[in-house]
Design an enzyme around this catalytic site. Sequence first.
Site, PDB file in Angstrom:
ATOM      1  N   LYS A   1      36.895   3.976  29.240  1.00  0.00           N
ATOM      2  CA  LYS A   1      36.165   4.902  28.358  1.00  0.00           C
ATOM      3  C   LYS A   1      34.678   4.987  28.742  1.00  0.00           C
ATOM      4  O   LYS A   1      34.126   6.079  28.842  1.00  0.00           O
ATOM      5  CB  LYS A   1      36.297   4.459  26.887  1.00  0.00           C
ATOM      6  CG  LYS A   1      37.734   4.411  26.387  1.00  0.00           C
ATOM      7  CD  LYS A   1      37.820   3.957  24.950  1.00  0.00           C
ATOM      8  CE  LYS A   1      37.346   2.542  24.701  1.00  0.00           C
ATOM      9  NZ  LYS A   1      38.130   1.486  25.394  1.00  0.00           N
TER      10      LYS A   1
ATOM     11  N   ARG B   1      36.993   3.262  15.776  1.00  0.00           N
ATOM     12  CA  ARG B   1      37.949   2.211  16.151  1.00  0.00           C
ATOM     13  C   ARG B   1      38.860   1.857  14.983  1.00  0.00           C
ATOM     14  O   ARG B   1      39.714   0.981  15.137  1.00  0.00           O
ATOM     15  CB  ARG B   1      37.174   0.956  16.546  1.00  0.00           C
ATOM     16  CG  ARG B   1      37.194   0.623  18.043  1.00  0.00           C
ATOM     17  CD  ARG B   1      36.299  -0.568  18.210  1.00  0.00           C
ATOM     18  NE  ARG B   1      36.427  -1.289  19.430  1.00  0.00           N
ATOM     19  CZ  ARG B   1      35.652  -1.126  20.506  1.00  0.00           C
ATOM     20  NH1 ARG B   1      34.762  -0.184  20.536  1.00  0.00           N
ATOM     21  NH2 ARG B   1      35.801  -1.909  21.543  1.00  0.00           N
TER      22      ARG B   1
ATOM     23  N   ARG C   1      35.253  -6.752  35.520  1.00  0.00           N
ATOM     24  CA  ARG C   1      34.124  -5.863  35.184  1.00  0.00           C
ATOM     25  C   ARG C   1      32.778  -6.568  35.341  1.00  0.00           C
ATOM     26  O   ARG C   1      32.557  -7.638  34.795  1.00  0.00           O
ATOM     27  CB  ARG C   1      34.280  -5.378  33.737  1.00  0.00           C
ATOM     28  CG  ARG C   1      33.070  -4.595  33.243  1.00  0.00           C
ATOM     29  CD  ARG C   1      33.368  -3.799  32.014  1.00  0.00           C
ATOM     30  NE  ARG C   1      33.709  -4.599  30.863  1.00  0.00           N
ATOM     31  CZ  ARG C   1      34.164  -4.089  29.709  1.00  0.00           C
ATOM     32  NH1 ARG C   1      34.356  -2.797  29.585  1.00  0.00           N
ATOM     33  NH2 ARG C   1      34.435  -4.873  28.711  1.00  0.00           N
TER      34      ARG C   1
ATOM     35  N   ARG D   1      29.830  -9.363  30.931  1.00  0.00           N
ATOM     36  CA  ARG D   1      29.576  -9.375  29.496  1.00  0.00           C
ATOM     37  C   ARG D   1      30.063 -10.674  28.869  1.00  0.00           C
ATOM     38  O   ARG D   1      31.044 -11.248  29.312  1.00  0.00           O
ATOM     39  CB  ARG D   1      30.291  -8.185  28.839  1.00  0.00           C
ATOM     40  CG  ARG D   1      29.503  -6.917  28.919  1.00  0.00           C
ATOM     41  CD  ARG D   1      30.271  -5.692  28.528  1.00  0.00           C
ATOM     42  NE  ARG D   1      31.125  -5.832  27.360  1.00  0.00           N
ATOM     43  CZ  ARG D   1      31.790  -4.808  26.817  1.00  0.00           C
ATOM     44  NH1 ARG D   1      31.690  -3.586  27.341  1.00  0.00           N
ATOM     45  NH2 ARG D   1      32.554  -4.995  25.776  1.00  0.00           N
TER      46      ARG D   1
ATOM     47  N   ARG E   1      40.831  -9.083  21.717  1.00  0.00           N
ATOM     48  CA  ARG E   1      40.431  -7.675  21.609  1.00  0.00           C
ATOM     49  C   ARG E   1      41.643  -6.754  21.719  1.00  0.00           C
ATOM     50  O   ARG E   1      41.707  -5.719  21.064  1.00  0.00           O
ATOM     51  CB  ARG E   1      39.384  -7.332  22.666  1.00  0.00           C
ATOM     52  CG  ARG E   1      37.996  -7.778  22.205  1.00  0.00           C
ATOM     53  CD  ARG E   1      37.047  -7.959  23.348  1.00  0.00           C
ATOM     54  NE  ARG E   1      36.696  -6.721  23.979  1.00  0.00           N
ATOM     55  CZ  ARG E   1      36.152  -6.652  25.188  1.00  0.00           C
ATOM     56  NH1 ARG E   1      35.926  -7.740  25.884  1.00  0.00           N
ATOM     57  NH2 ARG E   1      35.843  -5.488  25.695  1.00  0.00           N
TER      58      ARG E   1
HETATM   59  P1  ADP Z   1      36.260   0.550  28.503  1.00  0.00           P
HETATM   60  O1  ADP Z   1      34.939   1.231  28.215  1.00  0.00           O
HETATM   61  O2  ADP Z   1      37.424   1.428  28.107  1.00  0.00           O
HETATM   62  O3  ADP Z   1      36.354  -0.820  27.929  1.00  0.00           O
HETATM   63  P2  ADP Z   1      35.254   0.428  31.242  1.00  0.00           P
HETATM   64  O4  ADP Z   1      34.823   1.837  31.499  1.00  0.00           O
HETATM   65  O5  ADP Z   1      34.206  -0.577  30.923  1.00  0.00           O
HETATM   66  O6  ADP Z   1      36.388   0.409  30.078  1.00  0.00           O
HETATM   67  O7  ADP Z   1      36.095  -0.045  32.515  1.00  0.00           O
HETATM   68  C1  ADP Z   1      36.575  -1.383  32.632  1.00  0.00           C
HETATM   69  C2  ADP Z   1      36.529  -1.816  34.106  1.00  0.00           C
HETATM   70  O8  ADP Z   1      37.506  -1.053  34.841  1.00  0.00           O
HETATM   71  C3  ADP Z   1      35.188  -1.581  34.799  1.00  0.00           C
HETATM   72  O9  ADP Z   1      34.969  -2.672  35.684  1.00  0.00           O
HETATM   73  C4  ADP Z   1      35.389  -0.274  35.583  1.00  0.00           C
HETATM   74  O10 ADP Z   1      34.595  -0.252  36.772  1.00  0.00           O
HETATM   75  C5  ADP Z   1      36.880  -0.335  35.921  1.00  0.00           C
HETATM   76  N1  ADP Z   1      37.547   0.984  35.929  1.00  0.00           N
HETATM   77  C6  ADP Z   1      37.352   2.013  35.059  1.00  0.00           C
HETATM   78  N2  ADP Z   1      38.161   3.051  35.348  1.00  0.00           N
HETATM   79  C7  ADP Z   1      38.914   2.668  36.423  1.00  0.00           C
HETATM   80  C8  ADP Z   1      39.943   3.300  37.207  1.00  0.00           C
HETATM   81  N3  ADP Z   1      40.397   4.537  36.908  1.00  0.00           N
HETATM   82  N4  ADP Z   1      40.475   2.599  38.222  1.00  0.00           N
HETATM   83  C9  ADP Z   1      40.045   1.344  38.509  1.00  0.00           C
HETATM   84  N5  ADP Z   1      39.068   0.700  37.833  1.00  0.00           N
HETATM   85  C10 ADP Z   1      38.519   1.349  36.793  1.00  0.00           C
HETATM   86  P1  AMP Z   2      32.908  -2.084  23.638  1.00  0.00           P
HETATM   87  O1  AMP Z   2      31.632  -2.013  24.417  1.00  0.00           O
HETATM   88  O2  AMP Z   2      33.371  -0.740  23.159  1.00  0.00           O
HETATM   89  O3  AMP Z   2      33.985  -2.837  24.385  1.00  0.00           O
HETATM   90  O4  AMP Z   2      32.582  -2.900  22.318  1.00  0.00           O
HETATM   91  C1  AMP Z   2      32.142  -4.246  22.374  1.00  0.00           C
HETATM   92  C2  AMP Z   2      32.240  -4.900  20.994  1.00  0.00           C
HETATM   93  O5  AMP Z   2      31.354  -4.239  20.065  1.00  0.00           O
HETATM   94  C3  AMP Z   2      33.603  -4.828  20.317  1.00  0.00           C
HETATM   95  O6  AMP Z   2      34.494  -5.839  20.769  1.00  0.00           O
HETATM   96  C4  AMP Z   2      33.215  -4.996  18.842  1.00  0.00           C
HETATM   97  O7  AMP Z   2      32.889  -6.335  18.542  1.00  0.00           O
HETATM   98  C5  AMP Z   2      31.925  -4.189  18.771  1.00  0.00           C
HETATM   99  N1  AMP Z   2      32.215  -2.758  18.464  1.00  0.00           N
HETATM  100  C6  AMP Z   2      32.015  -1.699  19.296  1.00  0.00           C
HETATM  101  N2  AMP Z   2      32.379  -0.554  18.707  1.00  0.00           N
HETATM  102  C7  AMP Z   2      32.836  -0.880  17.466  1.00  0.00           C
HETATM  103  C8  AMP Z   2      33.374  -0.130  16.385  1.00  0.00           C
HETATM  104  N3  AMP Z   2      33.517   1.216  16.468  1.00  0.00           N
HETATM  105  N4  AMP Z   2      33.741  -0.798  15.262  1.00  0.00           N
HETATM  106  C9  AMP Z   2      33.587  -2.133  15.161  1.00  0.00           C
HETATM  107  N5  AMP Z   2      33.104  -2.901  16.156  1.00  0.00           N
HETATM  108  C10 AMP Z   2      32.729  -2.290  17.306  1.00  0.00           C
END
Ligand code: ADP
Ligand code: AMP
Length: 222
Positions: free
Chosen positions: A15, A90, A130, A164, A175
């Site tokens: 995302k 969420r 990541r 992270r 999660r």
């Molecule tokens: P989310 O926001 O849904 O938690 P991220 O955008 O942070 O996911 O992506 C999680 C990890 O996967 C990151 O390290 C990113 O570089 C990698 N990633 C994202 N999209 C793809 C894809 N289509 N193929 C391979 N790796 C990906």
């Molecule tokens: P994310 O960067 O989207 O993976 O979010 C990281 C963390 O932030 C999550 O695991 C939650 O602890 C908190 N968080 C982010 N978005 C929300 C949401 N919409 N509602 C509640 N907690 C959130």
Amino acid sequence: MGTYIVLLGLPGAGKGTQAALLKERLGLPHVTSGGLFREIAEQQSELADKVRAIMAAGDLVPDTITIEIVKERISRDDAQHGVILDGFPRTVPQAEALDALLGETFDASVTLAPFIKLSEAEALERLGGRWVCTQNPNHMYHMKFNPPKADHICDIDGAPLYQREDDTPEAHKHRLDVYMEKTAPLIDYYRDKGLLVEIDGEQSIEAVQETVIAAIESAAQS
Ligand code: ADP
Ligand code: AMP
């Protein structure tokens, strides 16, 4: 009316990666609740302490706090033509609050909810590899799928990369469980409104982006 995109999908679905690309492509702000909470977590306050502990455990910040914080962000002028929402809503109460907020503030509603689908196993592999730039969280890498050119250094600004605090195996597992219980019901919430579009998230980053753009363009024409 503006373009209000809600990106759905498991933690690790991509995302944030897609939102950063859509921001450039569509010229709309990228609103990430996780990013807003990471900024709060760096401060010195009671709220910061609370948010830090919740995030590290992989739990959700309570709806009242989350809705208030996103509401403040979406009420700013730059959101009047639309936003790309990443990580919010969420929960069902958050989705209902978003509908009310868009209606009251912009006389608008959610345009489309692209659901980036992938298996839990793939999500865990994505989260495990990541690494994020310390200067700009939109500069995101994956040690296997999208590695930086120099070891643990951002290609774009040369800053070191970090993992992270909530990217630990224990927090990942929790999660995914929280997602299944609290966030998965949003799939039906948006499907029932005719706003859900399923995207194959196991494609390359570029292919996912093209599929999402095509879905948004098609929604804009209908
Ligand atoms: P989310 O926001 O849904 O938690 P991220 O955008 O942070 O996911 O992506 C999680 C990890 O996967 C990151 O390290 C990113 O570089 C990698 N990633 C994202 N999209 C793809 C894809 N289509 N193929 C391979 N790796 C990906
Ligand atoms: P994310 O960067 O989207 O993976 O979010 C990281 C963390 O932030 C999550 O695991 C939650 O602890 C908190 N968080 C982010 N978005 C929300 C949401 N919409 N509602 C509640 N907690 C959130």
